[in-house]
Design a protein around this motif. Structure first.
Motif, PDB file in Angstrom:
ATOM      1  N   GLY A   1      29.072 -79.518  84.665  1.00 24.04           N
ATOM      2  CA  GLY A   1      30.018 -79.115  83.638  1.00 24.04           C
ATOM      3  C   GLY A   1      30.591 -77.730  83.818  1.00 24.04           C
ATOM      4  O   GLY A   1      31.498 -77.333  83.073  1.00 24.04           O
ATOM      5  N   LEU A   2      30.111 -76.995  84.813  1.00 23.59           N
ATOM      6  CA  LEU A   2      30.573 -75.626  85.026  1.00 23.59           C
ATOM      7  C   LEU A   2      31.779 -75.595  85.952  1.00 23.59           C
ATOM      8  O   LEU A   2      31.876 -76.404  86.884  1.00 23.59           O
ATOM      9  CB  LEU A   2      29.455 -74.781  85.633  1.00 23.59           C
ATOM     10  CG  LEU A   2      28.221 -74.538  84.763  1.00 23.59           C
ATOM     11  CD1 LEU A   2      27.168 -73.773  85.557  1.00 23.59           C
ATOM     12  CD2 LEU A   2      28.578 -73.783  83.498  1.00 23.59           C
ATOM     13  N   PRO A   3      32.705 -74.656  85.754  1.00 21.42           N
ATOM     14  CA  PRO A   3      33.770 -74.439  86.748  1.00 21.42           C
ATOM     15  C   PRO A   3      33.190 -73.847  88.026  1.00 21.42           C
ATOM     16  O   PRO A   3      32.011 -73.468  88.074  1.00 21.42           O
ATOM     17  CB  PRO A   3      34.704 -73.454  86.042  1.00 21.42           C
ATOM     18  CG  PRO A   3      33.829 -72.732  85.067  1.00 21.42           C
ATOM     19  CD  PRO A   3      32.810 -73.729  84.606  1.00 21.42           C
ATOM     20  N   LYS A   4      34.004 -73.746  89.069  1.00 19.13           N
ATOM     21  CA  LYS A   4      33.507 -73.267  90.360  1.00 19.13           C
ATOM     22  C   LYS A   4      32.903 -71.874  90.266  1.00 19.13           C
ATOM     23  O   LYS A   4      31.871 -71.591  90.884  1.00 19.13           O
ATOM     24  CB  LYS A   4      34.640 -73.282  91.389  1.00 19.13           C
ATOM     25  CG  LYS A   4      35.081 -74.694  91.777  1.00 19.13           C
ATOM     26  CD  LYS A   4      36.170 -74.649  92.837  1.00 19.13           C
ATOM     27  CE  LYS A   4      36.584 -76.063  93.251  1.00 19.13           C
ATOM     28  NZ  LYS A   4      37.658 -76.061  94.283  1.00 19.13           N
ATOM     29  N   ALA A   5      33.547 -70.995  89.485  1.00 16.82           N
ATOM     30  CA  ALA A   5      32.998 -69.640  89.343  1.00 16.82           C
ATOM     31  C   ALA A   5      31.619 -69.681  88.696  1.00 16.82           C
ATOM     32  O   ALA A   5      30.697 -68.965  89.096  1.00 16.82           O
ATOM     33  CB  ALA A   5      33.950 -68.775  88.519  1.00 16.82           C
ATOM     34  N   GLY A   6      31.447 -70.535  87.692  1.00 21.49           N
ATOM     35  CA  GLY A   6      30.160 -70.669  87.040  1.00 21.49           C
ATOM     36  C   GLY A   6      29.113 -71.244  87.967  1.00 21.49           C
ATOM     37  O   GLY A   6      27.945 -70.844  87.930  1.00 21.49           O
ATOM     38  N   LEU A   7      29.517 -72.188  88.817  1.00 28.49           N
ATOM     39  CA  LEU A   7      28.582 -72.765  89.783  1.00 28.49           C
ATOM     40  C   LEU A   7      28.071 -71.715  90.749  1.00 28.49           C
ATOM     41  O   LEU A   7      26.895 -71.717  91.120  1.00 28.49           O
ATOM     42  CB  LEU A   7      29.263 -73.904  90.549  1.00 28.49           C
ATOM     43  CG  LEU A   7      29.452 -75.217  89.793  1.00 28.49           C
ATOM     44  CD1 LEU A   7      30.277 -76.191  90.625  1.00 28.49           C
ATOM     45  CD2 LEU A   7      28.101 -75.828  89.446  1.00 28.49           C
ATOM     46  N   ARG A   8      28.955 -70.814  91.169  1.00 30.71           N
ATOM     47  CA  ARG A   8      28.519 -69.761  92.086  1.00 30.71           C
ATOM     48  C   ARG A   8      27.493 -68.854  91.420  1.00 30.71           C
ATOM     49  O   ARG A   8      26.551 -68.390  92.056  1.00 30.71           O
ATOM     50  CB  ARG A   8      29.726 -68.950  92.568  1.00 30.71           C
ATOM     51  CG  ARG A   8      30.611 -69.701  93.568  1.00 30.71           C
ATOM     52  CD  ARG A   8      31.559 -68.762  94.272  1.00 30.71           C
ATOM     53  NE  ARG A   8      32.509 -68.161  93.354  1.00 30.71           N
ATOM     54  CZ  ARG A   8      33.703 -68.686  93.072  1.00 30.71           C
ATOM     55  NH1 ARG A   8      34.087 -69.825  93.634  1.00 30.71           N
ATOM     56  NH2 ARG A   8      34.519 -68.087  92.224  1.00 30.71           N
ATOM     57  N   TRP A   9      27.670 -68.588  90.125  1.00 32.64           N
ATOM     58  CA  TRP A   9      26.737 -67.723  89.413  1.00 32.64           C
ATOM     59  C   TRP A   9      25.381 -68.379  89.223  1.00 32.64           C
ATOM     60  O   TRP A   9      24.346 -67.731  89.339  1.00 32.64           O
ATOM     61  CB  TRP A   9      27.327 -67.348  88.040  1.00 32.64           C
ATOM     62  CG  TRP A   9      28.121 -66.091  88.087  1.00 32.64           C
ATOM     63  CD1 TRP A   9      29.366 -65.938  88.608  1.00 32.64           C
ATOM     64  CD2 TRP A   9      27.727 -64.807  87.615  1.00 32.64           C
ATOM     65  NE1 TRP A   9      29.773 -64.638  88.486  1.00 32.64           N
ATOM     66  CE2 TRP A   9      28.784 -63.923  87.870  1.00 32.64           C
ATOM     67  CE3 TRP A   9      26.580 -64.325  86.987  1.00 32.64           C
ATOM     68  CZ2 TRP A   9      28.731 -62.579  87.528  1.00 32.64           C
ATOM     69  CZ3 TRP A   9      26.527 -62.988  86.640  1.00 32.64           C
ATOM     70  CH2 TRP A   9      27.598 -62.120  86.917  1.00 32.64           C
ATOM     71  N   ILE A  10      25.382 -69.689  88.908  1.00 38.37           N
ATOM     72  CA  ILE A  10      24.139 -70.364  88.559  1.00 38.37           C
ATOM     73  C   ILE A  10      23.440 -70.965  89.769  1.00 38.37           C
ATOM     74  O   ILE A  10      22.300 -71.420  89.692  1.00 38.37           O
ATOM     75  CB  ILE A  10      24.404 -71.442  87.489  1.00 38.37           C
ATOM     76  CG1 ILE A  10      23.135 -71.686  86.652  1.00 38.37           C
ATOM     77  CG2 ILE A  10      24.897 -72.741  88.114  1.00 38.37           C
ATOM     78  CD1 ILE A  10      23.369 -72.520  85.430  1.00 38.37           C
ATOM     79  N   ALA A  11      24.110 -70.984  90.925  1.00 41.62           N
ATOM     80  CA  ALA A  11      23.494 -71.494  92.152  1.00 41.62           C
ATOM     81  C   ALA A  11      22.264 -70.658  92.495  1.00 41.62           C
ATOM     82  O   ALA A  11      22.148 -69.495  92.081  1.00 41.62           O
ATOM     83  CB  ALA A  11      24.499 -71.448  93.295  1.00 41.62           C
ATOM     84  N   PRO A  12      21.318 -71.211  93.274  1.00 48.39           N
ATOM     85  CA  PRO A  12      20.094 -70.467  93.596  1.00 48.39           C
ATOM     86  C   PRO A  12      20.340 -69.084  94.178  1.00 48.39           C
ATOM     87  O   PRO A  12      19.561 -68.164  93.948  1.00 48.39           O
ATOM     88  CB  PRO A  12      19.383 -71.382  94.597  1.00 48.39           C
ATOM     89  CG  PRO A  12      19.854 -72.757  94.235  1.00 48.39           C
ATOM     90  CD  PRO A  12      21.275 -72.590  93.786  1.00 48.39           C
ATOM     91  N   GLY A  13      21.437 -68.915  94.935  1.00 50.08           N
ATOM     92  CA  GLY A  13      21.721 -67.606  95.504  1.00 50.08           C
ATOM     93  C   GLY A  13      22.577 -66.725  94.627  1.00 50.08           C
ATOM     94  O   GLY A  13      22.788 -65.548  94.937  1.00 50.08           O
ATOM     95  N   GLY A  14      23.103 -67.265  93.505  1.00 48.74           N
ATOM     96  CA  GLY A  14      23.942 -66.481  92.611  1.00 48.74           C
ATOM     97  C   GLY A  14      23.122 -65.530  91.753  1.00 48.74           C
ATOM     98  O   GLY A  14      21.899 -65.647  91.635  1.00 48.74           O
ATOM     99  N   ARG A  15      23.823 -64.575  91.125  1.00 47.13           N
ATOM    100  CA  ARG A  15      23.119 -63.566  90.331  1.00 47.13           C
ATOM    101  C   ARG A  15      22.355 -64.203  89.178  1.00 47.13           C
ATOM    102  O   ARG A  15      21.169 -63.929  88.971  1.00 47.13           O
ATOM    103  CB  ARG A  15      24.117 -62.541  89.806  1.00 47.13           C
ATOM    104  CG  ARG A  15      24.766 -61.697  90.887  1.00 47.13           C
ATOM    105  CD  ARG A  15      25.727 -60.686  90.286  1.00 47.13           C
ATOM    106  NE  ARG A  15      26.359 -59.879  91.323  1.00 47.13           N
ATOM    107  CZ  ARG A  15      27.262 -58.931  91.070  1.00 47.13           C
ATOM    108  NH1 ARG A  15      27.629 -58.682  89.817  1.00 47.13           N
ATOM    109  NH2 ARG A  15      27.789 -58.240  92.064  1.00 47.13           N
ATOM    110  N   LEU A  16      23.027 -65.037  88.407  1.00 40.73           N
ATOM    111  CA  LEU A  16      22.359 -65.676  87.287  1.00 40.73           C
ATOM    112  C   LEU A  16      21.303 -66.665  87.779  1.00 40.73           C
ATOM    113  O   LEU A  16      20.235 -66.800  87.172  1.00 40.73           O
ATOM    114  CB  LEU A  16      23.382 -66.386  86.399  1.00 40.73           C
ATOM    115  CG  LEU A  16      22.843 -67.021  85.111  1.00 40.73           C
ATOM    116  CD1 LEU A  16      22.142 -65.977  84.254  1.00 40.73           C
ATOM    117  CD2 LEU A  16      23.964 -67.694  84.334  1.00 40.73           C
TER     118      LEU A  16
END
Length: 284
Positions: free
Chosen positions: A104-119
């Protein structure tokens, strides 16, 4: 004549109301996006818990529980804590589980929540058992210390910090238990129920003494106006009993969710087996 809040009097907090509406709007967008792209789209078992979680937050923070708990009844304050630290986080995390997250997340949100992302890195650390469980225990026990509990009720800023730490500790521990994101580290159901059992033991160490002790522990509520027909010791015992009851009901709900998930997994396995090895039809 001294007036006190009635059980039907609600407060309007613009900031909290806006935050709840923003959370509902963001979820609606994520839900629609996941419904478009997910092979198995989300359904009522996702949005109903999430909506209920927001409703529980509204009850905890905008209903008369807040002013009554601050000034008059320890039982109202303790129920508010259980709603904030346990019930609302559990429902919200259930509503966010896959496919709402991450699809349900946009691409920017996916980058943040991905294992390597900040969040994603923060979530990975904050929801480890050796972090989430001790933090939840410290928040539950620490804010229940009589001097700390009374000080938080008397100071609006400290009261806000208390609510925030209880809520976010609850989110971390329920994220660990539910594990809403597709994950290779997902623990088997018995282990996750063990985590839940640990949290119930932590809560029992608070609620059982309050229920059965014959002496009062919280001076603020001993000195509070007796506006609702309860003595200080009755109020304290009701606080403990209500906390124990709510914790027991939440544990029962979690067991039911796990049982239904196991049944659904067995049915999905049976469906896949049937598709691979169809039962031959008998000739008539």
């Amino acid at each position: 004549m001294t007036t006190h809040p009635g059980w039907t009097s609600w407060t309007f907090d613009p900031a909290m109301t806006a935050a709840l509406l923003l959370a509902a709007w963001a979820y609606a967008h994520a839900y629609r996006r996941a419904a478009r792209v997910a092979p198995r789209p989300p359904g009522p078992s996702h949005w109903i818990p999430y909506a209920a979680g927001l409703a529980v937050l509204a009850i905890a923070l905008l209903s008369p529980l807040d002013p009554i708990g601050e000034q008059y009844l320890m039982s109202a304050h303790m129920v508010q804590h259980v709603l904030l630290a346990d019930l609302a986080p559990a429902l919200i995390v259930l509503g966010l589980r896959a496919p709402v997250l991450p699809l349900g997340l946009p691409k920017a949100g996916l980058r943040w929540i991905a294992p390597g992302g900040r969040l994603g890195r923060f979530i990975h650390v904050a929801t480890r058992p050796w972090v989430a469980l001790p933090v939840w225990a410290l928040a539950t026990w620490g804010w229940s210390i009589p001097a700390v509990f009374d000080a938080a009720a008397a100071n609006p800023l400290l009261h806000g910090v208390q609510h925030a730490t209880l809520f976010y500790a609850g989110l971390a521990v329920w994220w660990l238990i539910v594990d809403p994101l597709p994950s290779e580290r997902r623990k088997p159901h018995p282990i996750r129920l063990g985590y839940l059992g640990f949290t119930r033991l932590v809560s029992a160490a608070v609620c059982l003494p309050l229920t059965w002790l014959g002496t009062t522990l919280y001076p603020r509520y001993v000195e509070a106006p007796r506006a609702y027909g309860l003595s200080a010791i009755q109020d304290q015992q009701i606080a403990g009993a209500a906390m124990c009851l709510l914790e027991f009901l939440i544990f029962g709900l979690a067991l039911a969710v796990v049982f239904l998930d196991l049944l659904g997994r067995d049915q999905r396995l049976a469906d896949r087996t049937e598709s691979l090895f169809p039962t031959p039809r008998r000739s008539t």
